[in-house]
Design a protein around this motif. Sequence first.
Motif, PDB file in Angstrom:
ATOM      1  N   ALA A  40      84.203 -35.804  47.306  1.00 24.14           N
ATOM      2  CA  ALA A  40      82.862 -35.738  47.810  1.00 24.14           C
ATOM      3  C   ALA A  40      82.319 -34.615  46.820  1.00 24.14           C
ATOM      4  O   ALA A  40      83.228 -34.008  46.321  1.00 24.14           O
ATOM      5  N   PRO A  41      81.152 -34.351  46.547  1.00 23.34           N
ATOM      6  CA  PRO A  41      80.522 -33.280  45.669  1.00 23.34           C
ATOM      7  C   PRO A  41      80.944 -31.922  46.096  1.00 23.34           C
ATOM      8  O   PRO A  41      81.024 -31.782  47.233  1.00 23.34           O
ATOM      9  N   GLY A  42      81.276 -31.284  45.184  1.00 22.61           N
ATOM     10  CA  GLY A  42      81.953 -29.742  45.609  1.00 22.61           C
ATOM     11  C   GLY A  42      83.248 -29.824  45.877  1.00 22.61           C
ATOM     12  O   GLY A  42      83.697 -28.680  46.473  1.00 22.61           O
ATOM     13  N   LYS A  43      83.870 -31.050  46.256  1.00 24.51           N
ATOM     14  CA  LYS A  43      85.115 -30.835  46.802  1.00 24.51           C
ATOM     15  C   LYS A  43      86.252 -31.313  46.016  1.00 24.51           C
ATOM     16  O   LYS A  43      86.029 -32.190  45.079  1.00 24.51           O
ATOM     17  N   GLU A  44      87.688 -31.306  46.460  1.00 30.13           N
ATOM     18  CA  GLU A  44      88.478 -31.659  45.832  1.00 30.13           C
ATOM     19  C   GLU A  44      89.014 -33.311  46.049  1.00 30.13           C
ATOM     20  O   GLU A  44      88.615 -33.556  47.430  1.00 30.13           O
ATOM     21  N   ARG A  45      89.285 -33.923  45.147  1.00 26.85           N
ATOM     22  CA  ARG A  45      89.887 -35.328  45.509  1.00 26.85           C
ATOM     23  C   ARG A  45      90.788 -35.271  46.600  1.00 26.85           C
ATOM     24  O   ARG A  45      92.034 -34.435  46.601  1.00 26.85           O
ATOM     25  N   GLU A  46      90.820 -36.206  47.569  1.00 21.73           N
ATOM     26  CA  GLU A  46      91.614 -36.066  48.660  1.00 21.73           C
ATOM     27  C   GLU A  46      92.321 -37.509  49.142  1.00 21.73           C
ATOM     28  O   GLU A  46      91.426 -38.320  48.861  1.00 21.73           O
ATOM     29  N   PHE A  47      93.614 -37.442  49.321  1.00 23.26           N
ATOM     30  CA  PHE A  47      94.238 -38.774  49.967  1.00 23.26           C
ATOM     31  C   PHE A  47      93.345 -39.589  50.943  1.00 23.26           C
ATOM     32  O   PHE A  47      93.356 -38.539  52.144  1.00 23.26           O
ATOM     33  N   ILE A  48      93.408 -40.793  51.070  1.00 24.48           N
ATOM     34  CA  ILE A  48      92.684 -41.389  52.234  1.00 24.48           C
ATOM     35  C   ILE A  48      93.838 -42.328  52.909  1.00 24.48           C
ATOM     36  O   ILE A  48      94.092 -42.211  54.029  1.00 24.48           O
ATOM     37  N   ALA A  49      94.636 -43.140  52.125  1.00 15.75           N
ATOM     38  CA  ALA A  49      95.356 -44.088  52.701  1.00 15.75           C
ATOM     39  C   ALA A  49      96.356 -44.690  51.680  1.00 15.75           C
ATOM     40  O   ALA A  49      96.067 -44.859  50.355  1.00 15.75           O
ATOM     41  N   ARG A  50      97.340 -45.025  52.043  1.00 15.17           N
ATOM     42  CA  ARG A  50      98.425 -45.506  51.043  1.00 15.17           C
ATOM     43  C   ARG A  50      98.999 -46.819  51.826  1.00 15.17           C
ATOM     44  O   ARG A  50      99.279 -47.180  53.127  1.00 15.17           O
ATOM     45  N   ILE A  51      99.488 -47.791  50.850  1.00 16.00           N
ATOM     46  CA  ILE A  51     100.123 -48.989  51.350  1.00 16.00           C
ATOM     47  C   ILE A  51     101.374 -49.430  50.702  1.00 16.00           C
ATOM     48  O   ILE A  51     101.237 -49.230  49.246  1.00 16.00           O
ATOM     49  N   GLU A  52     102.447 -49.665  50.885  1.00 12.88           N
ATOM     50  CA  GLU A  52     103.610 -49.823  50.274  1.00 12.88           C
ATOM     51  C   GLU A  52     103.731 -51.251  49.646  1.00 12.88           C
ATOM     52  O   GLU A  52     102.816 -52.170  49.761  1.00 12.88           O
ATOM     53  N   TRP A  53     104.433 -51.445  48.596  1.00 10.40           N
ATOM     54  CA  TRP A  53     104.374 -52.617  47.728  1.00 10.40           C
ATOM     55  C   TRP A  53     104.138 -54.054  48.537  1.00 10.40           C
ATOM     56  O   TRP A  53     103.517 -55.031  48.250  1.00 10.40           O
ATOM     57  N   ASN A  54     104.941 -53.983  49.825  1.00  8.12           N
ATOM     58  CA  ASN A  54     104.800 -55.467  50.564  1.00  8.12           C
ATOM     59  C   ASN A  54     104.174 -55.529  51.683  1.00  8.12           C
ATOM     60  O   ASN A  54     104.044 -56.260  52.584  1.00  8.12           O
ATOM     61  N   GLY A  55     103.229 -54.246  51.945  1.00  8.76           N
ATOM     62  CA  GLY A  55     102.354 -54.072  52.913  1.00  8.76           C
ATOM     63  C   GLY A  55     102.945 -53.734  54.249  1.00  8.76           C
ATOM     64  O   GLY A  55     102.475 -53.681  55.088  1.00  8.76           O
ATOM     65  N   GLY A  56     104.255 -53.391  54.170  1.00 13.11           N
ATOM     66  CA  GLY A  56     104.853 -52.996  55.333  1.00 13.11           C
ATOM     67  C   GLY A  56     104.734 -51.919  56.064  1.00 13.11           C
ATOM     68  O   GLY A  56     104.986 -51.580  57.062  1.00 13.11           O
ATOM     69  N   SER A  57     104.321 -50.954  55.216  1.00 14.22           N
ATOM     70  CA  SER A  57     103.994 -49.596  55.700  1.00 14.22           C
ATOM     71  C   SER A  57     102.812 -49.022  55.175  1.00 14.22           C
ATOM     72  O   SER A  57     102.257 -49.266  53.966  1.00 14.22           O
ATOM     73  N   THR A  58     102.058 -48.317  56.029  1.00 15.18           N
ATOM     74  CA  THR A  58     100.722 -47.601  55.686  1.00 15.18           C
ATOM     75  C   THR A  58     100.750 -46.132  56.159  1.00 15.18           C
ATOM     76  O   THR A  58     101.533 -45.972  57.218  1.00 15.18           O
ATOM     77  N   ALA A  59      99.891 -45.609  55.429  1.00 20.08           N
ATOM     78  CA  ALA A  59      99.556 -44.030  55.928  1.00 20.08           C
ATOM     79  C   ALA A  59      98.382 -43.736  55.735  1.00 20.08           C
ATOM     80  O   ALA A  59      97.660 -44.422  54.758  1.00 20.08           O
ATOM     81  N   TYR A  60      97.732 -42.890  56.465  1.00 23.81           N
ATOM     82  CA  TYR A  60      96.245 -42.732  56.557  1.00 23.81           C
ATOM     83  C   TYR A  60      96.212 -41.176  56.574  1.00 23.81           C
ATOM     84  O   TYR A  60      96.746 -40.608  57.502  1.00 23.81           O
ATOM     85  N   LEU A  61      94.817 -40.588  56.265  1.00 22.70           N
ATOM     86  CA  LEU A  61      94.335 -39.413  56.491  1.00 22.70           C
ATOM     87  C   LEU A  61      94.007 -39.350  57.912  1.00 22.70           C
ATOM     88  O   LEU A  61      93.398 -40.500  58.544  1.00 22.70           O
ATOM     89  N   ASP A  62      94.389 -38.254  58.595  1.00 18.77           N
ATOM     90  CA  ASP A  62      94.089 -38.084  60.146  1.00 18.77           C
ATOM     91  C   ASP A  62      92.507 -38.522  60.356  1.00 18.77           C
ATOM     92  O   ASP A  62      92.518 -39.187  61.422  1.00 18.77           O
ATOM     93  N   SER A  63      91.525 -38.106  59.673  1.00 19.40           N
ATOM     94  CA  SER A  63      90.196 -38.498  60.000  1.00 19.40           C
ATOM     95  C   SER A  63      89.758 -39.736  59.707  1.00 19.40           C
ATOM     96  O   SER A  63      88.603 -40.183  60.285  1.00 19.40           O
TER      97      SER A  63
END
Length: 118
Positions: A40-63
Amino acid sequence: QVQLVESGGGLVQAGGSLRLSCAASGRTFNRYAMGWFRQAPGKEREFIARIEWNGGSTAYLDSVKGRFTISRDNAKNTVYLQMNSLRPEDTAVYYCAVLSQLLTTLYWGQGTQVTVSS
């Protein structure tokens, strides 16, 4: 030459939905984790979501948990981010990335703008 091209951004009202896509070319990444980030403007880049190579595991930013869903189609070398119940604070440039086994970023896309109006 490796390229990640994001698409699907735009202007949406609060409560609306968008689906971002990230198409990779130059090589296949079906053995790599993929991620979405935003800045976002004026903010640092932040992680939102991740998915493993086979789609078997995901992770998300709490918000974004429960509102955003990351998925991938390895046959198309594409990763997606379905964004529902969007809020004005989700306004940012959204980037996809290829991640190493240590979850460092190997490649970035050019970004796509998402603007959520109140």
